[in-house]
Design a protein around this motif. Structure first.
Motif, mmCIF file in Angstrom:
data_model
loop_
_atom_site.group_PDB
_atom_site.id
_atom_site.type_symbol
_atom_site.label_atom_id
_atom_site.label_comp_id
_atom_site.label_asym_id
_atom_site.label_seq_id
_atom_site.Cartn_x
_atom_site.Cartn_y
_atom_site.Cartn_z
ATOM 1 N N VAL A 1 0.868 -1.243 -0.014
ATOM 2 C CA VAL A 1 0.054 0.106 0.041
ATOM 3 C C VAL A 1 0.850 1.252 0.015
ATOM 4 N N ILE A 2 0.723 2.238 -1.083
ATOM 5 C CA ILE A 2 1.490 3.186 -1.143
ATOM 6 C C ILE A 2 0.739 4.625 -0.572
ATOM 7 N N GLY A 3 1.104 5.004 0.491
ATOM 8 C CA GLY A 3 0.381 6.218 1.159
ATOM 9 C C GLY A 3 -0.450 5.683 2.448
ATOM 10 N N ALA B 1 -6.978 6.424 3.575
ATOM 11 C CA ALA B 1 -7.536 5.383 2.657
ATOM 12 C C ALA B 1 -6.452 4.085 2.781
ATOM 13 N N GLY B 2 -5.093 4.590 2.978
ATOM 14 C CA GLY B 2 -4.080 3.775 2.973
ATOM 15 C C GLY B 2 -4.101 2.552 4.060
ATOM 16 N N SER B 3 -4.462 3.475 5.372
ATOM 17 C CA SER B 3 -4.513 2.605 6.401
ATOM 18 C C SER B 3 -5.581 1.617 6.488
ATOM 19 N N LYS C 1 -1.548 17.974 8.671
ATOM 20 C CA LYS C 1 -2.563 17.668 8.037
ATOM 21 C C LYS C 1 -2.934 18.632 6.841
ATOM 22 N N ARG C 2 -3.979 18.162 6.139
ATOM 23 C CA ARG C 2 -4.526 18.868 4.925
ATOM 24 C C ARG C 2 -5.989 18.874 5.022
ATOM 25 N N CYS C 3 -6.423 19.286 6.014
ATOM 26 C CA CYS C 3 -7.767 19.061 6.313
ATOM 27 C C CYS C 3 -8.627 19.734 7.140
ATOM 28 N N ALA C 4 -9.846 19.803 7.100
ATOM 29 C CA ALA C 4 -10.782 20.971 8.435
ATOM 30 C C ALA C 4 -11.024 19.850 9.207
ATOM 31 N N GLU C 5 -11.017 18.584 8.964
ATOM 32 C CA GLU C 5 -10.943 17.620 10.426
ATOM 33 C C GLU C 5 -12.268 17.095 10.571
ATOM 34 N N GLY C 6 -13.466 17.472 9.762
ATOM 35 C CA GLY C 6 -14.703 17.242 10.083
ATOM 36 C C GLY C 6 -15.242 15.735 9.697
ATOM 37 N N LYS D 1 8.761 7.246 6.574
ATOM 38 C CA LYS D 1 9.741 8.360 5.691
ATOM 39 C C LYS D 1 10.259 7.485 4.517
ATOM 40 N N THR D 2 9.555 6.671 3.739
ATOM 41 C CA THR D 2 9.637 5.899 2.620
ATOM 42 C C THR D 2 8.886 6.330 1.359
ATOM 43 N N LEU D 3 9.595 6.953 0.425
ATOM 44 C CA LEU D 3 9.296 7.458 -0.799
ATOM 45 C C LEU D 3 8.992 6.619 -1.923
ATOM 46 N N ALA D 4 8.012 6.196 -2.394
ATOM 47 C CA ALA D 4 7.846 4.991 -3.690
ATOM 48 C C ALA D 4 8.159 6.226 -4.774
ATOM 49 N N THR D 5 9.381 5.871 -5.541
ATOM 50 C CA THR D 5 9.858 6.720 -6.513
ATOM 51 C C THR D 5 9.614 6.324 -8.096
ATOM 52 N N GLY E 1 -3.165 9.731 -2.460
ATOM 53 C CA GLY E 1 -3.555 11.002 -2.038
ATOM 54 C C GLY E 1 -3.742 12.085 -3.498
ATOM 55 N N PRO E 2 -4.410 13.298 -3.104
ATOM 56 C CA PRO E 2 -4.854 13.997 -4.533
ATOM 57 C C PRO E 2 -3.817 14.311 -5.730
ATOM 58 N N GLU E 3 -2.449 14.353 -5.098
ATOM 59 C CA GLU E 3 -1.450 14.504 -6.112
ATOM 60 C C GLU E 3 -0.725 13.269 -6.564
ATOM 61 N N VAL F 1 -2.216 23.785 3.189
ATOM 62 C CA VAL F 1 -2.692 23.930 1.932
ATOM 63 C C VAL F 1 -2.596 22.584 1.266
ATOM 64 N N GLY F 2 -3.798 22.586 0.463
ATOM 65 C CA GLY F 2 -3.911 21.007 -0.214
ATOM 66 C C GLY F 2 -4.662 21.295 -1.435
ATOM 67 N N GLY F 3 -4.977 20.275 -2.100
ATOM 68 C CA GLY F 3 -5.756 20.175 -3.330
ATOM 69 C C GLY F 3 -6.890 18.921 -2.922
ATOM 70 N N ASP F 4 -8.206 19.348 -3.364
ATOM 71 C CA ASP F 4 -9.334 18.580 -3.209
ATOM 72 C C ASP F 4 -9.912 17.848 -4.436
ATOM 73 N N PRO F 5 -9.820 16.922 -4.919
ATOM 74 C CA PRO F 5 -10.140 16.404 -6.061
ATOM 75 C C PRO F 5 -11.850 15.983 -6.006
ATOM 76 N N GLY G 1 -16.376 18.359 -0.212
ATOM 77 C CA GLY G 1 -15.006 18.109 -0.295
ATOM 78 C C GLY G 1 -14.607 17.105 0.707
ATOM 79 N N GLY G 2 -15.559 16.494 1.449
ATOM 80 C CA GLY G 2 -15.083 15.546 2.487
ATOM 81 C C GLY G 2 -14.770 14.227 1.697
ATOM 82 N N GLY G 3 -13.454 13.528 2.338
ATOM 83 C CA GLY G 3 -13.054 12.432 1.547
ATOM 84 C C GLY G 3 -12.396 11.538 2.672
ATOM 85 N N ILE G 4 -12.413 11.719 3.870
ATOM 86 C CA ILE G 4 -11.903 10.816 5.156
ATOM 87 C C ILE G 4 -12.875 9.432 4.868
HETATM 88 C C1 LIG Z 1 -8.180 21.941 2.945
HETATM 89 C C2 LIG Z 1 -8.779 20.810 3.161
HETATM 90 C C3 LIG Z 1 -9.691 20.602 3.976
HETATM 91 C C4 LIG Z 1 -10.585 19.277 3.857
HETATM 92 N N1 LIG Z 1 -11.632 18.997 5.108
HETATM 93 C C5 LIG Z 1 -12.056 17.721 5.029
HETATM 94 C C6 LIG Z 1 -12.926 17.329 6.165
HETATM 95 O O1 LIG Z 1 -13.149 18.314 7.011
HETATM 96 N N2 LIG Z 1 -13.335 16.504 6.022
HETATM 97 C C7 LIG Z 1 -13.253 15.330 5.192
HETATM 98 O O2 LIG Z 1 -13.580 14.282 5.351
HETATM 99 N N3 LIG Z 1 -12.339 15.727 4.393
HETATM 100 C C8 LIG Z 1 -11.765 16.626 4.245
HETATM 101 N N4 LIG Z 1 -10.600 17.038 3.106
HETATM 102 C C9 LIG Z 1 -10.573 15.727 2.394
HETATM 103 C C10 LIG Z 1 -9.505 14.797 3.244
HETATM 104 O O3 LIG Z 1 -8.268 15.566 3.603
HETATM 105 C C11 LIG Z 1 -8.999 13.777 2.111
HETATM 106 O O4 LIG Z 1 -10.096 13.362 1.462
HETATM 107 C C12 LIG Z 1 -8.315 12.463 2.922
HETATM 108 O O5 LIG Z 1 -7.363 13.051 3.386
HETATM 109 C C13 LIG Z 1 -7.982 11.367 1.796
HETATM 110 O O6 LIG Z 1 -7.298 10.552 2.495
HETATM 111 P P1 LIG Z 1 -6.120 9.644 1.472
HETATM 112 O O7 LIG Z 1 -5.765 8.759 2.331
HETATM 113 O O8 LIG Z 1 -6.773 9.335 0.004
HETATM 114 O O9 LIG Z 1 -5.150 10.659 1.280
HETATM 115 P P2 LIG Z 1 -4.075 11.457 2.189
HETATM 116 O O10 LIG Z 1 -4.687 11.914 3.368
HETATM 117 O O11 LIG Z 1 -3.685 12.746 1.182
HETATM 118 O O12 LIG Z 1 -2.965 10.532 2.228
HETATM 119 C C14 LIG Z 1 -1.922 10.282 1.193
HETATM 120 C C15 LIG Z 1 -0.538 9.886 1.512
HETATM 121 O O13 LIG Z 1 0.223 9.432 0.663
HETATM 122 C C16 LIG Z 1 1.527 9.681 1.050
HETATM 123 N N5 LIG Z 1 1.974 9.753 -0.270
HETATM 124 C C17 LIG Z 1 2.117 10.608 -1.618
HETATM 125 N N6 LIG Z 1 2.922 10.081 -2.275
HETATM 126 C C18 LIG Z 1 3.798 9.113 -1.953
HETATM 127 C C19 LIG Z 1 4.893 8.092 -2.440
HETATM 128 N N7 LIG Z 1 5.134 8.512 -3.524
HETATM 129 N N8 LIG Z 1 5.396 7.531 -1.800
HETATM 130 C C20 LIG Z 1 4.996 7.492 -0.205
HETATM 131 N N9 LIG Z 1 4.031 8.061 0.223
HETATM 132 C C21 LIG Z 1 3.252 8.900 -0.618
HETATM 133 C C22 LIG Z 1 1.447 11.186 1.545
HETATM 134 O O14 LIG Z 1 2.328 11.419 2.434
HETATM 135 C C23 LIG Z 1 0.012 10.782 2.324
HETATM 136 O O15 LIG Z 1 0.416 10.470 3.845
HETATM 137 C C24 LIG Z 1 -10.091 18.163 3.031
HETATM 138 C C25 LIG Z 1 -8.951 18.413 2.306
HETATM 139 C C26 LIG Z 1 -8.472 19.550 2.019
HETATM 140 C C27 LIG Z 1 -7.197 19.920 1.120
#
Ligand SMILES: Cc1cc2nc3c(=O)[nH]c(=O)nc-3n(C[C@H](O)[C@H](O)[C@H](O)COP(=O)(O)OP(=O)(O)OC[C@H]3O[C@@H](n4cnc5c(N)ncnc54)[C@H](O)[C@@H]3O)c2cc1C
Length: 393
Positions: free
Chosen positions: A8-10, A14-16, A42-47, A121-125, A157-159, A258-262, A290-293
């Protein structure tokens, strides 16, 4: 070379979730994240909704909940408020404000307890396709290593790049990626302290401003905008709002996020031979809020479960893994499609139309509070909404 069944990368929610469910299903799992601390910054409003956590079987814990929410305030551009709180209505569903850096770590701990190996601290490259799997290159503290996996779960994640490395489409087109910016602030002056606040209109083109309380005088104050609807960077809209809003004009920031929200919905294909994509990397986000947790963790759960089944069956082909796409769409598509329509409708509204809706909402008797109920009310008060949304409700 290290070998595993599932990589699992990330290590976001979602990844956990994916790693936990793949490990519970009996697979050998490695979960890696490039960050040195899972969940931070964090990149999230945490709701998060209580119902969503319950659906995932996650017991709420005081370790990662900062505030229990009992209502919502919606404010239109002319300052008209619609308060939806326990004082006025019965709440069948309410939510929590999390401490994401603690929550995310606890979700990773659950994955570890289920048997997944965590590598921080392990980056998939990069990643190369082999006959029945992938070889993923990683880099950690200057050391490079290769991991051979029968199934890769992209939860980056988003990027994220991992889906694209495998030839799949990423989560969202640039036009459908909201730019989010937020401060965690102190000295916030709340009218009611357990209410989440939303501000609509030209203060945040294509999105909205939020104030999510975290206990005492602390709150996440942020906004998301669609850059093509905006005339200046997101941070300038936020600074303008904070300077004018009575709740925040004396507040100070202790953290910037700061962060992108797809918000474009799920791509056509979230799987291929030896790979599954989940969470923000697969657009598993409510396009309106924009909620994605919760939706990302739901996608992660299905990805983990299907990956474990595939390992048991010895079949890691796209034919088998398609099951993940089906289960996930059956669960999430209806909501995502519905809220995409509402978001598209919201994008057509001028400040004046938003004010008119807020004025009309003041006479609506809400029995339940949920996004669906709000949309039902919207359809009642706005002929344009009825035209555009009627058949979706
Ligand atoms: C400003 C903002 C506010 C938000 N508020 C809310 C909210 O209130 N409620 C809600 O439900 N959602 C909210 N969201 C959305 C929510 O944060 C995301 O939907 C959620 O974090 C998605 O989880 P994820 O596991 O898919 O991705 P992420 O949480 O982005 O996790 C991806 C992980 O992958 C790791 N990663 C990326 N590339 C690599 C790589 N190459 N190698 C190793 N590791 C890598 C990153 O370090 C990261 O830890 C908000 C988003 C933003 C931007």
């Amino acid at each position: 070379m290290i070998e595993t069944d599932v990589l699992v990368i990330g290590g976001g929610p979602a990844g956990s979730s994916a790693a936990k469910h793949a490990a519970l299903g009996g697979a050998k799992v490695i979960l890696l994240d490039k960050r040195s601390e899972i969940g931070a910054p964090k990149r999230c409003a945490e709701g998060v909704s209580k119902k969503g956590l319950a659906k995932l079987g996650i017991e709420p814990s005081p370790r990662w909940i900062t505030k229990e929410i009992d209502g919502v305030r919606l404010t239109s551009p002319d300052g008209t408020d619609v308060w939806l709180t326990e004082e006025e209505i019965e709440l069948p569903e309410a939510g929590y404000i999390l401490e994401r850096k603690v929550f995310d770590k606890h979700m990773a701990m659950d994955a570890a307890r289920a048997g997944a190996e965590i590598r921080i601290k392990t980056l998939a490259t990069g990643m190369d396709k082999i006959e029945d799997g992938f070889i993923v290159s990683t880099e950690s503290m200057g050391k490079t290593e290769e991991i051979k996996a029968k199934i890769v779960i992209a939860a980056d994640g988003p990027e994220g790049h991992v889906a694209r490395w495998a030839g799949l489409k990423g989560s969202a087109k640039a036009k459908e990626m909201e730019s989010g910016v937020q401060y965690e602030m102190v000295n916030v002056e709340f009218d009611r302290e357990a209410v989440i606040e939303f501000y609509f209109g030209s203060c945040a083109p294509g999105g909205y401003v939020w104030i999510f309380p975290k206990g005492d005088d602390i709150a996440n104050v942020g906004l998301a905008i669609l850059q093509h609807k905006a005339t200046k960077p997101a941070i300038e809209y936020l600074d303008d709002f904070i300077a004018k809003c009575p709740a925040t004009k004396n507040a100070q920031a202790v953290e910037l996020n700061v962060g992108g929200d797809p918000v474009g919905g799920m791509p056509k294909k979230m799987y291929d031979d030896n790979i599954l994509v989940c969470g923000d990397a697969a657009g598993q986000v409510n396009p309106l809020t924009g909620g994605g947790i919760i939706s990302g963790m739901t996608g992660g759960m299905y990805a983990g479960q299907v990956a474990a089944e595939a390992i048991k069956e010895g079949d890691h082909s796209k034919k088998f893994l398609k099951k993940y796409d089906k289960i996930t769409r059956d669960d999430l598509s209806h909501e995502i499609d519905k809220y995409k329509k509402v978001q598209e409708y919201m994008l057509t509204l001028s400040d004046e139309e938003l004010d008119n809706i807020a004025h009309a909402f003041q006479d609506v008797n809400f029995e339940k509070i949920s996004t669906t109920e709000l949309v039902k009310a919207l359809v009642k008060v706005s002929p344009k909404a009825l035209l555009k949304l009627g058949k979706f409700i």
